[in-house]
Structures are given as C-alpha cells and as structure tokens.
Scaffold this active site. Structure first.
Site, PDB file in Angstrom:
ATOM      1  N   LYS A  73      -7.524   0.465  -2.817  1.00 29.72           N
ATOM      2  CA  LYS A  73      -6.921   0.110  -1.525  1.00 29.72           C
ATOM      3  C   LYS A  73      -7.007   1.275  -0.539  1.00 29.72           C
ATOM      4  CE  LYS A  73      -4.868  -2.442   1.526  1.00 29.72           C
ATOM      5  NZ  LYS A  73      -3.485  -2.921   1.476  1.00 29.72           N
TER       6      LYS A  73
ATOM      7  N   LYS B  29       1.119   4.863   8.609  1.00 27.92           N
ATOM      8  CA  LYS B  29       1.448   5.073   7.199  1.00 27.92           C
ATOM      9  C   LYS B  29       0.206   5.089   6.321  1.00 27.92           C
ATOM     10  CE  LYS B  29       2.445   1.604   4.765  1.00 27.92           C
ATOM     11  NZ  LYS B  29       1.923   0.818   3.610  1.00 27.92           N
TER      12      LYS B  29
ATOM     13  N   THR C 297       0.855  -1.179   0.000  1.00 27.61           N
ATOM     14  CA  THR C 297       0.000   0.000   0.000  1.00 27.61           C
ATOM     15  C   THR C 297       0.893   1.231   0.000  1.00 27.61           C
ATOM     16  OG1 THR C 297      -1.682  -1.193   1.252  1.00 27.61           O
ATOM     17  CG2 THR C 297      -1.850   1.203   1.214  1.00 27.61           C
TER      18      THR C 297
END
Length: 291
Positions: free
Chosen positions: A172, A241, A96
C-alpha cells in the site's frame, strides 16, 4: 455467517460495512459519530455506541479508521477492543497506517491469542459502495482463510501479497506513492495549461485519452477542471498522512523518493492554507496560487 465487529464508518468504511452485511454476515458497527452509525444501520448491520460493544462476541473485528494513533487507541486504549476479543478472533486492519505499527500490533494481539490480517484498501468511495475494491492482503494462512469471505464481500481483487502482517502495508505504501505523485502531477500539468492560456477543460479532455493519461489524471483532473473541491471524495489531509508514511518508510530502508517528498510538500502547503478537509484535487488551486 460470520459475526463481524466493525470500527469506523466514514466515507469508505460505511459502504464497506454495508457490503459485508449484504453478503449475509452479522455486522455490529461503531463510529465516533453515533448519528452516522445509525444512518447506515439496516438488515445485517447494527449500530452500537461503544468500541467494546462492537468487539464483544466478534469472530472478526474490522478496523477502518484513519491513523495509526486511532488504531492503537481502538485496540489498546481505555475501553479498547483487545480486552473484549476472545482467543481465536482475528483483527483486520484496512486503513493505511504503515508496516511498522501493524507488525507491533500483531505481536501484542498474538500474545492474547488473537490473529491479525493486514488488508489495506484502494479504489475510492464509488468502488467501496459496489464491493469493487483492491485489497492488499497479508497474514497467516489460517487467519486469511477465516477472513477471506469478509474481504471478498468488499473486493473484486484481493491478492495475498505476503505471509506476515505488515506486508500488505508495504504494498500500500508503494500504491500511495504512485497515487500521491500522480495527483500532484495532474495538478501541475493543468496549472501549466491554465498559465499558458489554454482552455483547461479541453486540454484535460484531449490528454486523458492518450499516453499521458492515468486514472488519477482522469478522476482528479476532472474535479480540478470542475473546481469540485467541496465534493470531498478523498480529503487532502489523507494524503498529508499517507505521503508522510511513504517518505518515513522510504527513509527507514534508505531509499530515496524525491518525487514523493516533493508531492508531500505540496499537500502540506495545502493543509497550511486551511484546505485539509477539501478534496485532494484542490492541489490544482494551490499550484495556481488561488488558495
């Protein structure tokens, strides 16, 4: 049989690579921990000691590292993989990392005659080990056709979500918004139960079967109840993140995401308290003021 180079053998990447090898492909794999790479070696999976060695002769190069900076370094840094890839090879990015970076890497690799398939994953460590992941796939028809046997070895569901690298990352981003908010909501709900003097385990057991239940409430809620924060299935740092990617991507298209922004602050608070390497379910303790 396809010759596969593999970079990144962490909690997810290791079992994913083993699934590809078990499907009959020749996997040459590198990890920053050579000991980790060697521990996973077996039939069809060979550990090597450099990125270049993993990329040399690879028809497909899979990257399962953590951050955009790591992907950029693997591909284009000193001793990077791009210099070893032959025209016609395809890079598959399964981490990702956000749509913007993937779009840029696709352009750079395209100038070398190398394709890029964008294929971020969801499902967790247990499903990675059984080849039962969801993979959100995007790229050209030609590149996808070449990579499909590799992706199908890791996934029970791998829909094509768009024609361009970056489209998979966009899906995503939506996935991670939902996951990040659901974990935070689970922690907040169970912290409230605790503060009201309820038996938290019993409350969780009752609610997870009803309309308020979700995968994250069942999965992370169970770890919150057990206090299993050292049994790291997904580190809190990962959601620091990922929620950063969610909020940055939303800003780039001027879309308000107030719930995601609030959840991001909760994960940042946990990291500031030194909990970044704990399981992300530790947000429960952050909310209870115990961390």
């Amino acid at each position: 049989m396809t010759t596969v180079g593999w970079i990144g053998l962490g909690a997810m990447g290791g079992p994913m690579a083993q699934c590809v090898a078990a499907a009959g492909h020749a996997v040459t794999a590198y990890d920053v921990s050579l000991e980790r790479a060697r521990s996973l070696a077996g039939p069809g999976l060979t550990a090597v000691d450099s990125i270049q060695a993993a990329a040399a002769n690879a028809e497909i190069l899979v990257l399962m590292v953590a951050t955009p900076d790591q992907v950029a370094a693997v591909l284009f840094g000193d001793g990077g993989a791009a210099s070893q890839l032959k025209a016609g090879a395809v890079v598959v990015i399964m981490a990702t990392v956000g749509p913007g970076p993937v779009e840029g890497w696709a352009q750079r690799l395209g100038e070398l005659g190398v394709g890029l398939v964008d294929a971020p994953v969801s499902g967790g460590v247990a499903r990675a080990a059984t080849g039962d992941l969801l993979v959100m796939v995007s790229g050209s028809d030609e590149d996808l056709a070449r990579c499909r046997p590799i992706i199908d070895a890791m996934a029970s569901t791998a829909p094509t979500v768009g024609p361009k690298p970056g489209d998979g990352q966009k899906v995503k981003v939506v996935n991670q918004l939902l996951c990040g908010v659901h974990i935070a909501a689970a922690g907040e709900a169970l912290a409230l139960a605790d503060s009201m003097g309820l038996d938290v385990a019993s409350t969780w057991a009752v609610l997870k079967t009803g309309a308020a239940g979700s995968f994250m409430f069942s999965d992370r809620g169970g770890r919150m109840v057990a206090g299993a924060f050292d049994d790291v299935r997904s580190a809190l740092d990962i959601f620091v993140k990922d929620m950063g990617i969610v909020t940055a991507t939303a800003k780039s298209v001027e879309q308000p995401t107030p719930l995601a922004a609030t959840a991001e602050q909760l994960y940042l608070t946990g990291r500031r308290k030194g909990l970044g390497r704990k399981d992300d379910s530790v947000v429960y303790d952050v909310l209870r003021g115990r961390a």
